[in-house]
Design a protein around this motif. Sequence first.
Motif, PDB file in Angstrom:
ATOM      1  N   VAL A   1       9.971  -5.087  -2.886  1.00 30.79           N
ATOM      2  CA  VAL A   1       9.009  -5.779  -3.748  1.00 30.79           C
ATOM      3  C   VAL A   1       9.754  -6.344  -4.939  1.00 30.79           C
ATOM      4  N   ARG A   2       9.529  -7.610  -5.212  1.00 34.21           N
ATOM      5  CA  ARG A   2      10.078  -8.254  -6.419  1.00 34.21           C
ATOM      6  C   ARG A   2       8.890  -8.613  -7.297  1.00 34.21           C
ATOM      7  N   VAL A   3       8.776  -7.973  -8.450  1.00 34.70           N
ATOM      8  CA  VAL A   3       7.668  -8.219  -9.357  1.00 34.70           C
ATOM      9  C   VAL A   3       8.078  -9.272 -10.373  1.00 34.70           C
ATOM     10  N   ASP A   4       7.173 -10.238 -10.603  1.00 34.63           N
ATOM     11  CA  ASP A   4       7.444 -11.285 -11.591  1.00 34.63           C
ATOM     12  C   ASP A   4       7.519 -10.674 -12.981  1.00 34.63           C
ATOM     13  N   PRO A   5       8.390 -11.208 -13.845  1.00 32.56           N
ATOM     14  CA  PRO A   5       8.487 -10.675 -15.223  1.00 32.56           C
ATOM     15  C   PRO A   5       7.233 -10.983 -16.020  1.00 32.56           C
TER      16      PRO A   5
ATOM     17  N   ALA B   1       2.069  -9.462 -10.278  1.00 27.88           N
ATOM     18  CA  ALA B   1       2.238 -10.479  -9.239  1.00 27.88           C
ATOM     19  C   ALA B   1       3.703 -10.477  -8.847  1.00 27.88           C
ATOM     20  N   GLY B   2       3.971 -10.904  -7.633  1.00 28.70           N
ATOM     21  CA  GLY B   2       5.354 -10.938  -7.193  1.00 28.70           C
ATOM     22  C   GLY B   2       5.475 -11.373  -5.751  1.00 28.70           C
ATOM     23  N   THR B   3       6.574 -10.952  -5.145  1.00 28.64           N
ATOM     24  CA  THR B   3       6.899 -11.334  -3.782  1.00 28.64           C
ATOM     25  C   THR B   3       7.352 -10.112  -2.999  1.00 28.64           C
TER      26      THR B   3
ATOM     27  N   ARG C   1       0.834  -1.204   0.000  1.00 29.35           N
ATOM     28  CA  ARG C   1       0.000   0.000   0.000  1.00 29.35           C
ATOM     29  C   ARG C   1       0.870   1.257   0.000  1.00 29.35           C
ATOM     30  N   MET C   2       1.908   1.271   0.839  1.00 25.90           N
ATOM     31  CA  MET C   2       2.804   2.427   0.919  1.00 25.90           C
ATOM     32  C   MET C   2       3.580   2.647  -0.384  1.00 25.90           C
ATOM     33  N   CYS C   3       3.808   1.575  -1.138  1.00 26.76           N
ATOM     34  CA  CYS C   3       4.550   1.666  -2.400  1.00 26.76           C
ATOM     35  C   CYS C   3       3.656   1.965  -3.601  1.00 26.76           C
ATOM     36  N   GLY C   4       2.340   2.119  -3.374  1.00 25.61           N
ATOM     37  CA  GLY C   4       1.457   2.483  -4.464  1.00 25.61           C
ATOM     38  C   GLY C   4       0.714   1.332  -5.117  1.00 25.61           C
ATOM     39  N   TYR C   5       0.826   0.140  -4.576  1.00 29.10           N
ATOM     40  CA  TYR C   5       0.084  -1.009  -5.112  1.00 29.10           C
ATOM     41  C   TYR C   5      -1.330  -0.962  -4.549  1.00 29.10           C
ATOM     42  N   ARG C   6      -2.308  -1.298  -5.383  1.00 28.49           N
ATOM     43  CA  ARG C   6      -3.708  -1.260  -4.970  1.00 28.49           C
ATOM     44  C   ARG C   6      -4.350  -2.625  -5.174  1.00 28.49           C
ATOM     45  N   GLU C   7      -5.418  -2.848  -4.436  1.00 29.18           N
ATOM     46  CA  GLU C   7      -6.193  -4.088  -4.519  1.00 29.18           C
ATOM     47  C   GLU C   7      -5.298  -5.323  -4.338  1.00 29.18           C
ATOM     48  N   ALA C   8      -4.374  -5.240  -3.410  1.00 28.47           N
ATOM     49  CA  ALA C   8      -3.429  -6.337  -3.179  1.00 28.47           C
ATOM     50  C   ALA C   8      -4.141  -7.555  -2.601  1.00 28.47           C
TER      51      ALA C   8
ATOM     52  N   GLY D   1      19.292 -12.247   4.097  1.00 30.13           N
ATOM     53  CA  GLY D   1      18.920 -11.021   4.778  1.00 30.13           C
ATOM     54  C   GLY D   1      17.418 -10.837   4.910  1.00 30.13           C
ATOM     55  N   TYR D   2      16.638 -11.675   4.223  1.00 33.49           N
ATOM     56  CA  TYR D   2      15.183 -11.574   4.294  1.00 33.49           C
ATOM     57  C   TYR D   2      14.635 -12.773   5.040  1.00 33.49           C
ATOM     58  N   TRP D   3      13.739 -12.512   5.997  1.00 38.92           N
ATOM     59  CA  TRP D   3      13.183 -13.584   6.819  1.00 38.92           C
ATOM     60  C   TRP D   3      11.797 -13.988   6.382  1.00 38.92           C
ATOM     61  N   TYR D   4      11.069 -13.081   5.687  1.00 40.27           N
ATOM     62  CA  TYR D   4       9.700 -13.358   5.271  1.00 40.27           C
ATOM     63  C   TYR D   4       9.560 -13.133   3.783  1.00 40.27           C
ATOM     64  N   TRP D   5       8.905 -14.066   3.107  1.00 38.07           N
ATOM     65  CA  TRP D   5       8.672 -13.972   1.667  1.00 38.07           C
ATOM     66  C   TRP D   5       7.194 -14.215   1.439  1.00 38.07           C
ATOM     67  N   THR D   6       6.482 -13.205   0.984  1.00 36.02           N
ATOM     68  CA  THR D   6       5.041 -13.303   0.848  1.00 36.02           C
ATOM     69  C   THR D   6       4.628 -13.010  -0.589  1.00 36.02           C
ATOM     70  N   ARG D   7       3.920 -13.939  -1.213  1.00 38.06           N
ATOM     71  CA  ARG D   7       3.424 -13.765  -2.581  1.00 38.06           C
ATOM     72  C   ARG D   7       2.226 -12.825  -2.585  1.00 38.06           C
ATOM     73  N   PHE D   8       2.041 -12.117  -3.700  1.00 39.44           N
ATOM     74  CA  PHE D   8       0.902 -11.214  -3.830  1.00 39.44           C
ATOM     75  C   PHE D   8       0.505 -11.064  -5.292  1.00 39.44           C
ATOM     76  N   GLU D   9      -0.712 -10.596  -5.470  1.00 38.36           N
ATOM     77  CA  GLU D   9      -1.217 -10.123  -6.762  1.00 38.36           C
ATOM     78  C   GLU D   9      -1.849  -8.773  -6.477  1.00 38.36           C
ATOM     79  N   ALA D  10      -1.625  -7.784  -7.360  1.00 35.63           N
ATOM     80  CA  ALA D  10      -2.137  -6.436  -7.112  1.00 35.63           C
ATOM     81  C   ALA D  10      -2.212  -5.650  -8.415  1.00 35.63           C
ATOM     82  N   LYS D  11      -2.649  -4.410  -8.304  1.00 31.45           N
ATOM     83  CA  LYS D  11      -2.632  -3.477  -9.423  1.00 31.45           C
ATOM     84  C   LYS D  11      -1.586  -2.407  -9.112  1.00 31.45           C
ATOM     85  N   TYR D  12      -0.782  -2.095 -10.133  1.00 31.72           N
ATOM     86  CA  TYR D  12       0.220  -1.047  -9.990  1.00 31.72           C
ATOM     87  C   TYR D  12       0.184  -0.188 -11.247  1.00 31.72           C
TER      88      TYR D  12
END
Length: 78
Positions: free
Chosen positions: A74-78, A61-63, A23-30, A44-55
Amino acid sequence: MRWILILLLTGCTDGDTAAEFLRMCGYREAQIRWWPGWCNGDPGYWYWTRFEAKYKGKDVAGTVCCGGWKGCRVRVDP
């Protein structure tokens, strides 16, 4: 011992933090997906959470990778 190995291989999710960061990065309807994503095995990362959203009007989609001394990214899938 087996449970530790499974945890290390599958990672953890943190849906609340991921949703707020998106939400803070501008993604909507996550839509948070409750299975771990992948952050290239970066320790260095402890949590990896998949998502789908509008940007910017596009479906993405990404992690979201969070934790430790690196914060979140945020890592967005290609």
